[in-house]
Design an enzyme around this catalytic site. Structure first.
Site, mmCIF file in Angstrom:
data_model
loop_
_atom_site.group_PDB
_atom_site.id
_atom_site.type_symbol
_atom_site.label_atom_id
_atom_site.label_comp_id
_atom_site.label_asym_id
_atom_site.label_seq_id
_atom_site.Cartn_x
_atom_site.Cartn_y
_atom_site.Cartn_z
ATOM 1 N N CYS A 143 2.016 5.902 1.037
ATOM 2 C CA CYS A 143 2.612 7.062 0.359
ATOM 3 C C CYS A 143 3.053 6.676 -1.050
ATOM 4 C CB CYS A 143 3.799 7.565 1.183
ATOM 5 S SG CYS A 143 4.699 8.921 0.415
ATOM 6 N N CYS A 146 6.383 8.144 -2.169
ATOM 7 C CA CYS A 146 7.550 7.488 -1.566
ATOM 8 C C CYS A 146 7.812 6.123 -2.212
ATOM 9 C CB CYS A 146 7.335 7.273 -0.074
ATOM 10 S SG CYS A 146 6.695 8.705 0.803
ATOM 11 N N ASP A 147 6.760 5.365 -2.486
ATOM 12 C CA ASP A 147 6.937 3.940 -2.771
ATOM 13 C C ASP A 147 6.507 3.486 -4.166
ATOM 14 O OD1 ASP A 147 7.967 3.596 -0.272
ATOM 15 O OD2 ASP A 147 6.073 3.004 0.633
HETATM 16 C C1 LIG Z 1 5.895 4.476 6.001
HETATM 17 C C2 LIG Z 1 6.247 5.881 5.557
HETATM 18 C C3 LIG Z 1 7.251 6.058 4.630
HETATM 19 C C4 LIG Z 1 7.585 7.329 4.204
HETATM 20 N N1 LIG Z 1 8.589 7.467 3.303
HETATM 21 C C5 LIG Z 1 8.945 8.694 2.909
HETATM 22 C C6 LIG Z 1 10.004 8.866 1.982
HETATM 23 O O1 LIG Z 1 10.589 7.898 1.496
HETATM 24 N N2 LIG Z 1 10.343 10.137 1.635
HETATM 25 C C7 LIG Z 1 9.692 11.230 2.140
HETATM 26 O O2 LIG Z 1 10.068 12.356 1.808
HETATM 27 N N3 LIG Z 1 8.669 11.099 3.004
HETATM 28 C C8 LIG Z 1 8.280 9.863 3.396
HETATM 29 N N4 LIG Z 1 7.240 9.720 4.259
HETATM 30 C C9 LIG Z 1 6.546 10.935 4.729
HETATM 31 C C10 LIG Z 1 7.384 11.619 5.829
HETATM 32 O O3 LIG Z 1 7.734 10.657 6.784
HETATM 33 C C11 LIG Z 1 6.597 12.752 6.479
HETATM 34 O O4 LIG Z 1 6.167 13.664 5.497
HETATM 35 C C12 LIG Z 1 7.480 13.496 7.488
HETATM 36 O O5 LIG Z 1 7.991 12.604 8.449
HETATM 37 C C13 LIG Z 1 6.685 14.585 8.193
HETATM 38 O O6 LIG Z 1 7.545 15.190 9.099
HETATM 39 P P1 LIG Z 1 7.024 16.014 10.347
HETATM 40 O O7 LIG Z 1 8.227 16.555 11.017
HETATM 41 O O8 LIG Z 1 5.970 16.963 9.950
HETATM 42 O O9 LIG Z 1 6.275 14.985 11.299
HETATM 43 P P2 LIG Z 1 6.526 13.491 11.760
HETATM 44 O O10 LIG Z 1 7.616 12.826 11.054
HETATM 45 O O11 LIG Z 1 5.167 12.876 11.752
HETATM 46 O O12 LIG Z 1 6.982 13.669 13.272
HETATM 47 C C14 LIG Z 1 6.097 14.175 14.244
HETATM 48 C C15 LIG Z 1 6.725 14.013 15.602
HETATM 49 O O13 LIG Z 1 5.888 14.636 16.571
HETATM 50 C C16 LIG Z 1 5.811 13.810 17.723
HETATM 51 N N5 LIG Z 1 4.587 14.146 18.442
HETATM 52 C C17 LIG Z 1 3.302 13.969 18.050
HETATM 53 N N6 LIG Z 1 2.466 14.432 18.999
HETATM 54 C C18 LIG Z 1 3.249 14.910 19.995
HETATM 55 C C19 LIG Z 1 2.980 15.520 21.265
HETATM 56 N N7 LIG Z 1 1.736 15.755 21.691
HETATM 57 N N8 LIG Z 1 4.031 15.879 22.046
HETATM 58 C C20 LIG Z 1 5.311 15.683 21.618
HETATM 59 N N9 LIG Z 1 5.626 15.123 20.429
HETATM 60 C C21 LIG Z 1 4.597 14.740 19.651
HETATM 61 C C22 LIG Z 1 5.839 12.400 17.163
HETATM 62 O O14 LIG Z 1 6.243 11.486 18.154
HETATM 63 C C23 LIG Z 1 6.894 12.568 16.056
HETATM 64 O O15 LIG Z 1 8.166 12.444 16.602
HETATM 65 C C24 LIG Z 1 6.887 8.463 4.706
HETATM 66 C C25 LIG Z 1 5.866 8.292 5.648
HETATM 67 C C26 LIG Z 1 5.548 7.018 6.069
HETATM 68 C C27 LIG Z 1 4.446 6.834 7.097
#
Ligand SMILES: Cc1cc2nc3c(=O)[nH]c(=O)nc-3n(C[C@H](O)[C@H](O)[C@H](O)COP(=O)(O)OP(=O)(O)OC[C@H]3O[C@@H](n4cnc5c(N)ncnc54)[C@H](O)[C@@H]3O)c2cc1C
Length: 361
Positions: A143, A146-147
């Site tokens: 990302c 982010c970094d």
């Molecule tokens: C290493 C890293 C660093 C990052 N740093 C930043 C940052 O500094 N700032 C920032 O704004 N963004 C950052 N991001 C991006 C950010 O993490 C994502 O944009 C954000 O988490 C997306 O949120 P979400 O709720 O859509 O999904 P996610 O955070 O991906 O969560 C999805 C959830 O769904 C669950 N899930 C999946 N499939 C199923 C299923 N079939 N049944 C039940 N549960 C399920 C997973 O277990 C998880 O808990 C980073 C990403 C990464 C990988």
């Protein structure tokens, strides 16, 4: 026989899912949130310092931020189940025009509900080369937004050949002393305008017909480690905050363990490359490797439930979170291939909650 204990069920516990749970909890729906079995808390539990989530001027550790979101949802009556949803079945309408849905988890539990919010996020695609896993957060990142900030005046490598890779590479030229984009083919999938922009940028070098076969690392000397790490390690850097915390989820983090044992953490020093035409191997020094070869939305379980695009992102109706299935809403990275940030996912989780609330009322 149908039994509806929760009128709305949220699938996924990232920023989108927890935000939806906070809103629906406060609106009196006592939602059930099925968190996922492997990564409750979502993608941010795999990082350390999050510096761009509003409200935390000093930054906040990723797992800490997600714990707080969970606590907030709990305070308003959300219930949690740590399991994966494997299928969502449409049940016949019960004397009205709105269907019910039956969710089945990997443990075989079943839940009937009137509305579903899918907030299952996405998974980054990895290179699968030596060094990638252990250096993730220590110079290996997925990302740029982010970094990128952590690599000011350092040489950066970006891997990929699509629009995202070019966007990341161009963005990173604001920070890096140089940016080298490595692509395995001789042509790019990215649009010509992006390629032209990249070629016109003096900080950016395009290397084709080349793959990364390994990511190399070095260790700071103990004396220089403290001074260097905030500049070199990336969003998972072992910050002074991390060192002060310890325990819990963070104790699983390799970087933190290194910090606690006073061993300076490893960080990226370069990549090993192989030319796919000649087979020739070479090395390139760099402080960071941004892997930009795509994301896979975690939506397979919903393939027969809602319309998705060719890459598996759930399609929603205009600016809403309504999917093609009545009463099913979707939010966060499983919908959004563009922004993919914690705050944008949280914002969409809010919208999904309000859409679901309007639907249920
Ligand atoms: C290493 C890293 C660093 C990052 N740093 C930043 C940052 O500094 N700032 C920032 O704004 N963004 C950052 N991001 C991006 C950010 O993490 C994502 O944009 C954000 O988490 C997306 O949120 P979400 O709720 O859509 O999904 P996610 O955070 O991906 O969560 C999805 C959830 O769904 C669950 N899930 C999946 N499939 C199923 C299923 N079939 N049944 C039940 N549960 C399920 C997973 O277990 C998880 O808990 C980073 C990403 C990464 C990988």
């Amino acid at each position: 026989m149908f039994h509806v204990k929760h009128r709305v069920i949220i699938i996924g516990s990232g920023p989108a899912g927890y935000t939806a749970a906070i809103y629906l909890g406060r609106a009196g729906f006592n939602p059930l949130l099925i968190t996922g079995a492997l990564a409750p808390g979502g993608q941010l539990v795999n990082t350390t310092e999050v510096e761009n989530f509003p409200g935390f001027p000093e930054g906040i550790m990723g797992p800490d931020l997600m714990d707080r979101m969970k606590e907030q949802a709990k305070r308003f009556g959300a219930e949690f189940l740590a399991d994966d949803v494997v299928s969502v079945e449409v049940l016949p309408a019960q004397g009205g025009d709105k269907p019910l849905y039956r969710l089945t988890t990997s443990d075989g539990e079943q839940f009937d509900t009137a509305a579903v919010i899918v907030a299952t996020g996405s998974n980054v695609r990895k290179l699968g080369v030596p060094g990638e896993e252990e250096l993730s957060g220590h110079g290996v990142s997925y990302c740029a937004t982010c970094d990128g900030f952590f690599f000011r005046n350092k040489p950066i490598v970006v891997v990929g050949g699509g629009d995202s890779a070019f966007e990341e590479a161009l963005f990173l030229t604001r920070f890096g002393s140089s940016v080298t984009l490595i692509h395995r083919r001789d042509t790019f999938r990215a649009s010509q305008i992006m390629v032209d922009r990249a070629k016109a940028n003096p900080k950016l070098t395009l290397v084709t017909n080349t793959i990364v076969t390994a990511i190399e690392s070095g260790t700071d000397s103990p004396a220089s480690a403290d001074a260097a790490q905030s500049e070199t390690a990336g969003s998972n850097a072992v910050s002074p905050v991390a060192n002060a915390l310890g325990g819990g989820l963070l104790a699983n983090h390799a970087g933190l363990l290194a910090g606690l044992s006073k061993q300076p953490p490893k960080h990226v020093t370069g990549v090993t490359l192989r030319n796919t035409v000649t087979g020739e191997e070479s090395n390139l020094d760099c402080a960071a490797v941004f892997v930009a070869i795509g994301h896979t939305p975690a939506t397979d379980f919903a393939a027969d439930l809602v319309e998705r695009d060719d890459d598996g992102y759930i399609l929603v109706d205009g600016g809403s979170t309504r999917t093609s299935a009545l009463g099913v809403f979707a939010a966060g990275d499983c919908v959004d291939r563009t922004y993919r940030q914690a705050i944008s996912a949280a914002g969409m989780g809010c919208r999904a909650a309000l859409d679901a609330q309007a639907y249920l009322e």
